[in-house]
Design a protein around this motif. Structure first.
Motif, short mmCIF file in Angstrom:
data_model
loop_
_atom_site.label_atom_id
_atom_site.label_comp_id
_atom_site.label_asym_id
_atom_site.label_seq_id
_atom_site.Cartn_x
_atom_site.Cartn_y
_atom_site.Cartn_z
N SER A 153 87.21 61.94 45.28
CA SER A 153 87.69 60.48 45.01
C SER A 153 86.19 59.95 45.95
O SER A 153 85.31 59.61 45.50
CB SER A 153 88.20 59.55 45.01
N ALA A 154 86.09 60.23 46.64
CA ALA A 154 85.37 60.12 47.84
C ALA A 154 84.18 60.60 47.70
O ALA A 154 83.26 59.85 47.46
CB ALA A 154 85.92 59.86 49.58
N SER A 155 83.86 61.80 47.40
CA SER A 155 82.81 62.53 47.06
C SER A 155 82.14 61.71 46.08
O SER A 155 80.53 61.73 46.14
CB SER A 155 83.08 64.12 46.94
N ILE A 156 82.88 61.52 44.57
CA ILE A 156 82.49 60.60 43.72
C ILE A 156 81.39 59.68 44.19
O ILE A 156 80.16 59.36 43.62
CB ILE A 156 83.40 61.31 42.53
N SER A 157 82.41 58.59 44.64
CA SER A 157 81.78 57.56 44.56
C SER A 157 80.76 57.99 45.57
O SER A 157 79.64 56.96 45.13
CB SER A 157 82.57 56.85 46.10
N VAL A 158 80.20 58.40 46.73
CA VAL A 158 79.00 58.74 47.25
C VAL A 158 78.31 58.79 46.42
O VAL A 158 76.52 59.33 46.52
CB VAL A 158 79.48 59.77 47.97
N ALA A 159 77.98 60.20 45.43
CA ALA A 159 77.30 60.88 44.60
C ALA A 159 76.64 59.72 43.54
O ALA A 159 75.59 59.88 43.52
CB ALA A 159 77.72 62.16 44.15
N MET A 160 77.60 58.81 43.02
CA MET A 160 76.66 58.08 42.38
C MET A 160 76.77 56.85 42.74
O MET A 160 75.19 55.62 42.51
CB MET A 160 78.51 57.13 41.93
N ASN A 161 76.31 56.75 43.86
CA ASN A 161 75.48 55.76 44.71
C ASN A 161 73.88 55.95 44.69
O ASN A 161 73.32 55.08 44.58
CB ASN A 161 75.66 56.25 46.34
N THR A 162 73.38 57.20 44.30
CA THR A 162 71.97 57.29 43.88
C THR A 162 71.51 57.09 42.64
O THR A 162 70.74 57.20 42.32
CB THR A 162 71.65 59.27 43.92
N THR A 163 72.68 57.89 41.94
CA THR A 163 72.27 56.90 40.23
C THR A 163 71.95 55.06 39.90
O THR A 163 71.10 54.84 39.52
CB THR A 163 73.35 57.37 39.25
N ALA A 164 72.70 54.24 40.75
CA ALA A 164 73.14 53.15 41.26
C ALA A 164 71.90 52.08 42.02
O ALA A 164 70.98 51.84 41.51
CB ALA A 164 73.89 52.48 42.23
N PHE A 165 71.28 53.70 42.65
CA PHE A 165 69.65 52.68 43.51
C PHE A 165 69.04 53.02 42.47
O PHE A 165 67.42 52.58 42.81
CB PHE A 165 69.64 54.47 45.01
N GLY A 166 68.82 54.48 42.42
CA GLY A 166 67.65 54.66 40.84
C GLY A 166 67.49 53.74 39.92
O GLY A 166 66.36 53.15 39.47
#
Length: 205
Positions: A153-166
């Motif tokens: 859960s924590a890893s997916i949350s961090v990974a999604m940050n790049t999509t959000a920032f993009g």
């Protein structure tokens, strides 16, 4: 979560996305300044020329145009140069159209890069997320079963940050691109309208 924490937790792909965004903003500011200045100069030149053209004082009008470096001045110089050698209306009109074709790329240059940079930012965000998810699942595979859910859960949350920032970078760039494209089109239309008015004033037949 503040922006610094959000940015740092997104991983290495946050930096190229930020670079793309900054580059896009730099291009946008430069284009906005150039187009706005050209629009202002175009209006000023046309107001200055109109009385001369109505009075058929073409020598004075041409002298004024030679001192200007605006796209409109260059286009009208093409027409007046043709008129000086007693060219026909069609020849004068063709010369002005040639001038418009010459200045248009200068007015439109670099604006299209904004749409490209917006796409790049989006794709970098998605790529960062995919790589982040791959790393997350790889790490979870060797983790303690009791910790797998929380770790994933924590890893997916961090990974999604790049999509959000993009997307955060891409959306403003797309909006700015649309605004600048519309502003450039309006400027070109004003130049074309001024050339038609000029043609009607200087060529009577």
């Amino acid at each position: 979560m503040d922006f610094v924490e959000f940015f740092q937790s997104g991983g290495a792909f946050m930096y190229p996305i930020l670079a793309v965004f900054v580059l896009g903003l730099a291009i946008a500011v430069e284009r906005l300044l150039v187009i706005s200045a050209t629009e202002s100069k175009t209006n000023r030149v046309w107001k200055q020329l109109t009385p001369m053209l109505k009075a058929n004082d073409l020598a004075r009008a041409e002298n004024v145009l030679q001192k200007q470096s605006t796209p409109l001045a260059r286009v009208l110089q093409y027409g007046l140069a043709k008129l000086r050698v007693n060219a026909s209306r069609n020849a004068v009109e063709a010369a002005m159209e040639e001038g418009i074709m010459e200045v248009m790329p200068e007015l439109e240059k670099r604006t299209h890069y904004l749409a490209t940079l917006a796409n790049i930012a989006t794709l970098l965000g998605l790529l960062g997320t995919i790589i982040g998810l791959i790393q997350a699942f790889t790490a979870v595979a060797s983790a303690d079963p009791a910790e797998k859910a929380d770790l994933l859960s924590a890893s997916i949350s961090v990974a999604m940050n790049t999509t959000a920032f993009g997307l955060v970078a891409a959306i403003p760039l797309i909006l700015i691109h649309s605004f600048l494209a519309a502003k450039t089109t309006r400027l070109v239309d004003n130049i074309e309208m001024a050339t038609v008015k000029c043609l009607n004033l200087i060529v009577k037949d």
